[in-house]
Design a protein around this motif. Structure first.
Motif, mmCIF file in Angstrom:
data_model
loop_
_atom_site.group_PDB
_atom_site.id
_atom_site.type_symbol
_atom_site.label_atom_id
_atom_site.label_comp_id
_atom_site.label_asym_id
_atom_site.label_seq_id
_atom_site.Cartn_x
_atom_site.Cartn_y
_atom_site.Cartn_z
ATOM 1 N N SER A 1 0.846 -1.183 0.000
ATOM 2 C CA SER A 1 0.000 0.000 0.000
ATOM 3 C C SER A 1 0.880 1.231 0.000
ATOM 4 O O SER A 1 1.991 1.209 0.514
ATOM 5 N N GLY A 2 0.356 2.292 -0.561
ATOM 6 C CA GLY A 2 1.069 3.558 -0.546
ATOM 7 C C GLY A 2 0.083 4.703 -0.480
ATOM 8 O O GLY A 2 -1.050 4.596 -0.962
ATOM 9 N N LYS A 3 0.522 5.794 0.146
ATOM 10 C CA LYS A 3 -0.349 6.959 0.288
ATOM 11 C C LYS A 3 0.519 8.208 0.279
ATOM 12 O O LYS A 3 1.564 8.258 0.923
ATOM 13 N N VAL A 4 0.083 9.212 -0.466
ATOM 14 C CA VAL A 4 0.759 10.498 -0.512
ATOM 15 C C VAL A 4 -0.288 11.559 -0.224
ATOM 16 O O VAL A 4 -1.378 11.544 -0.806
ATOM 17 N N VAL A 5 0.034 12.468 0.685
ATOM 18 C CA VAL A 5 -0.880 13.546 1.045
ATOM 19 C C VAL A 5 -0.222 14.868 0.681
ATOM 20 O O VAL A 5 0.970 15.066 0.916
ATOM 21 N N GLY A 6 -0.983 15.774 0.080
ATOM 22 C CA GLY A 6 -0.439 17.071 -0.300
ATOM 23 C C GLY A 6 -1.466 17.899 -1.039
ATOM 24 O O GLY A 6 -2.653 17.609 -1.029
ATOM 25 N N ASP A 7 -0.992 18.959 -1.670
ATOM 26 C CA ASP A 7 -1.837 19.828 -2.477
ATOM 27 C C ASP A 7 -1.582 19.491 -3.935
ATOM 28 O O ASP A 7 -0.594 19.920 -4.515
ATOM 29 N N PHE A 8 -2.469 18.697 -4.530
ATOM 30 C CA PHE A 8 -2.291 18.228 -5.893
ATOM 31 C C PHE A 8 -3.192 18.966 -6.879
ATOM 32 O O PHE A 8 -3.517 18.443 -7.945
ATOM 33 N N THR A 9 -3.579 20.182 -6.529
ATOM 34 C CA THR A 9 -4.407 20.967 -7.435
ATOM 35 C C THR A 9 -3.574 21.411 -8.629
ATOM 36 O O THR A 9 -2.348 21.574 -8.536
ATOM 37 N N ASP A 10 -4.237 21.637 -9.754
ATOM 38 C CA ASP A 10 -3.538 22.114 -10.948
ATOM 39 C C ASP A 10 -2.830 23.432 -10.665
ATOM 40 O O ASP A 10 -1.711 23.657 -11.136
ATOM 41 N N ALA A 11 -3.473 24.312 -9.899
ATOM 42 C CA ALA A 11 -2.875 25.617 -9.600
ATOM 43 C C ALA A 11 -1.572 25.452 -8.819
ATOM 44 O O ALA A 11 -0.577 26.135 -9.106
ATOM 45 N N ASN A 12 -1.540 24.577 -7.831
ATOM 46 C CA ASN A 12 -0.320 24.374 -7.046
ATOM 47 C C ASN A 12 0.777 23.712 -7.876
ATOM 48 O O ASN A 12 1.947 24.092 -7.780
ATOM 49 N N ILE A 13 0.407 22.747 -8.681
ATOM 50 C CA ILE A 13 1.405 22.078 -9.525
ATOM 51 C C ILE A 13 2.000 23.074 -10.512
ATOM 52 O O ILE A 13 3.215 23.139 -10.693
ATOM 53 N N GLU A 14 1.140 23.885 -11.133
ATOM 54 C CA GLU A 14 1.632 24.879 -12.088
ATOM 55 C C GLU A 14 2.508 25.930 -11.414
ATOM 56 O O GLU A 14 3.548 26.325 -11.947
ATOM 57 N N ALA A 15 2.119 26.368 -10.213
ATOM 58 C CA ALA A 15 2.887 27.390 -9.493
ATOM 59 C C ALA A 15 4.249 26.871 -9.050
ATOM 60 O O ALA A 15 5.164 27.665 -8.814
ATOM 61 N N ASN A 16 4.394 25.570 -8.932
ATOM 62 C CA ASN A 16 5.648 24.982 -8.449
ATOM 63 C C ASN A 16 6.348 24.141 -9.509
ATOM 64 O O ASN A 16 7.095 23.228 -9.177
ATOM 65 N N THR A 17 6.113 24.454 -10.763
ATOM 66 C CA THR A 17 6.791 23.768 -11.850
ATOM 67 C C THR A 17 7.922 24.650 -12.356
ATOM 68 O O THR A 17 7.732 25.832 -12.625
ATOM 69 N N ILE A 18 9.093 24.078 -12.451
ATOM 70 C CA ILE A 18 10.279 24.810 -12.880
ATOM 71 C C ILE A 18 10.648 24.366 -14.297
ATOM 72 O O ILE A 18 10.610 23.178 -14.614
ATOM 73 N N THR A 19 11.027 25.321 -15.129
ATOM 74 C CA THR A 19 11.512 25.013 -16.460
ATOM 75 C C THR A 19 13.032 24.973 -16.408
ATOM 76 O O THR A 19 13.678 25.912 -15.951
ATOM 77 N N TYR A 20 13.564 23.856 -16.842
ATOM 78 C CA TYR A 20 15.006 23.676 -16.888
ATOM 79 C C TYR A 20 15.467 23.757 -18.340
ATOM 80 O O TYR A 20 14.738 23.373 -19.252
ATOM 81 N N SER A 21 16.690 24.227 -18.508
ATOM 82 C CA SER A 21 17.258 24.338 -19.833
ATOM 83 C C SER A 21 18.724 23.933 -19.771
ATOM 84 O O SER A 21 19.427 24.301 -18.832
ATOM 85 N N GLU A 22 19.154 23.196 -20.763
ATOM 86 C CA GLU A 22 20.530 22.724 -20.813
ATOM 87 C C GLU A 22 21.056 22.978 -22.228
ATOM 88 O O GLU A 22 20.464 22.527 -23.203
ATOM 89 N N THR A 23 22.126 23.720 -22.321
ATOM 90 C CA THR A 23 22.749 23.999 -23.607
ATOM 91 C C THR A 23 24.037 23.201 -23.707
ATOM 92 O O THR A 23 24.820 23.162 -22.760
ATOM 93 N N TYR A 24 24.223 22.582 -24.831
ATOM 94 C CA TYR A 24 25.444 21.812 -25.012
ATOM 95 C C TYR A 24 25.934 21.950 -26.452
ATOM 96 O O TYR A 24 25.177 22.251 -27.370
ATOM 97 N N ASP A 25 27.221 21.749 -26.607
ATOM 98 C CA ASP A 25 27.854 21.840 -27.922
ATOM 99 C C ASP A 25 27.690 20.526 -28.664
ATOM 100 O O ASP A 25 27.721 19.452 -28.076
ATOM 101 N N VAL A 26 27.548 20.657 -29.982
ATOM 102 C CA VAL A 26 27.475 19.495 -30.843
ATOM 103 C C VAL A 26 28.810 19.405 -31.583
ATOM 104 O O VAL A 26 29.261 20.377 -32.200
ATOM 105 N N TYR A 27 29.460 18.255 -31.489
ATOM 106 C CA TYR A 27 30.781 18.047 -32.083
ATOM 107 C C TYR A 27 30.703 17.117 -33.280
ATOM 108 O O TYR A 27 29.788 16.294 -33.395
ATOM 109 N N ASP A 28 31.695 17.258 -34.144
ATOM 110 C CA ASP A 28 31.829 16.339 -35.264
ATOM 111 C C ASP A 28 33.314 16.212 -35.576
ATOM 112 O O ASP A 28 34.112 17.083 -35.238
ATOM 113 N N TYR A 29 33.674 15.121 -36.209
ATOM 114 C CA TYR A 29 35.057 14.955 -36.680
ATOM 115 C C TYR A 29 35.230 15.745 -37.971
ATOM 116 O O TYR A 29 34.443 15.594 -38.906
ATOM 117 N N VAL A 30 36.257 16.581 -38.025
ATOM 118 C CA VAL A 30 36.569 17.341 -39.231
ATOM 119 C C VAL A 30 38.033 17.069 -39.580
ATOM 120 O O VAL A 30 38.916 17.114 -38.711
#
Length: 170
Positions: free
Chosen positions: A114-143
């Motif tokens: 059995s498992g149980k999780v208690v919290g605020d699972f409203t759409d408003a709370n989830i949206e207010a606490n959602t973080i956008t992450y971004s990762e930039t990386y170089d693309v390499y090739d053999y030349v």
């Protein structure tokens, strides 16, 4: 009200002593949040029973309800084969999510979780606490390097990978 298949229980059987019955099917018409193109029939109940000579050898029972967005908010399923019963049930609200599973032989519990999780699972709370992450990386090739006669790693561009994750602790 039911779909009933009758047939012999043995390969050379002469009488229809086995019955496979699908019954108690009900559903609701709600758009499906998992498939934007599907507006339709989400099951709320279903019963399946397989009998041989009038004795049930396998049965399945399902029941569920959905919120207005088509997300299940309550559900249960039981599969019985002989004396063995595999059961699942769960609940999903804005404040609590539960899941239960059991496997029994008669009244003897073989496995139960059995498992149980208690919290605020409203759409408003989830949206207010959602973080956008971004990762930039170089693309390499053999030349090919004409001066050295070898291939060198060279940056040929950059890519950005972006995703969202809710802060689960919030």
């Amino acid at each position: 009200d039911a779909l009933v298949f009758e047939f012999p229980s043995t390969e050379d059987g002469a009488s229809n002593n086995a019955t496979f019955t699908v019954s108690n099917y009900t559903s609701v018409m709600i758009s499906n949040p998992l498939d934007e193109e599907y507006d339709g029939d989400l099951p709320t109940s279903l019963d399946v029973d397989f009998t041989v000579d009038g004795t049930s050898v396998m049965s399945f029972h399902f029941a569920a309800s959905y919120n207005e967005d088509g997300i299940p908010d309550d559900g249960a399923a039981d599969l019985t084969i002989g004396a063995f019963v595999l059961s699942f049930d769960g609940m999903n609200t804005d404040t609590e999510i539960t899941a239960n599973q059991s496997f029994k032989n008669g009244d003897q519990v073989i496995l139960e979780m059995s498992g149980k999780v208690v919290g605020d699972f409203t759409d408003a709370n989830i949206e207010a606490n959602t973080i956008t992450y971004s990762e930039t990386y170089d693309v390499y090739d053999y030349v090919y390097n004409e001066m050295t006669g070898f291939y060198d790693w060279v940056v040929v561009g950059t890519e950005v990978n972006t995703w969202e994750e809710p802060k689960i602790e919030e």
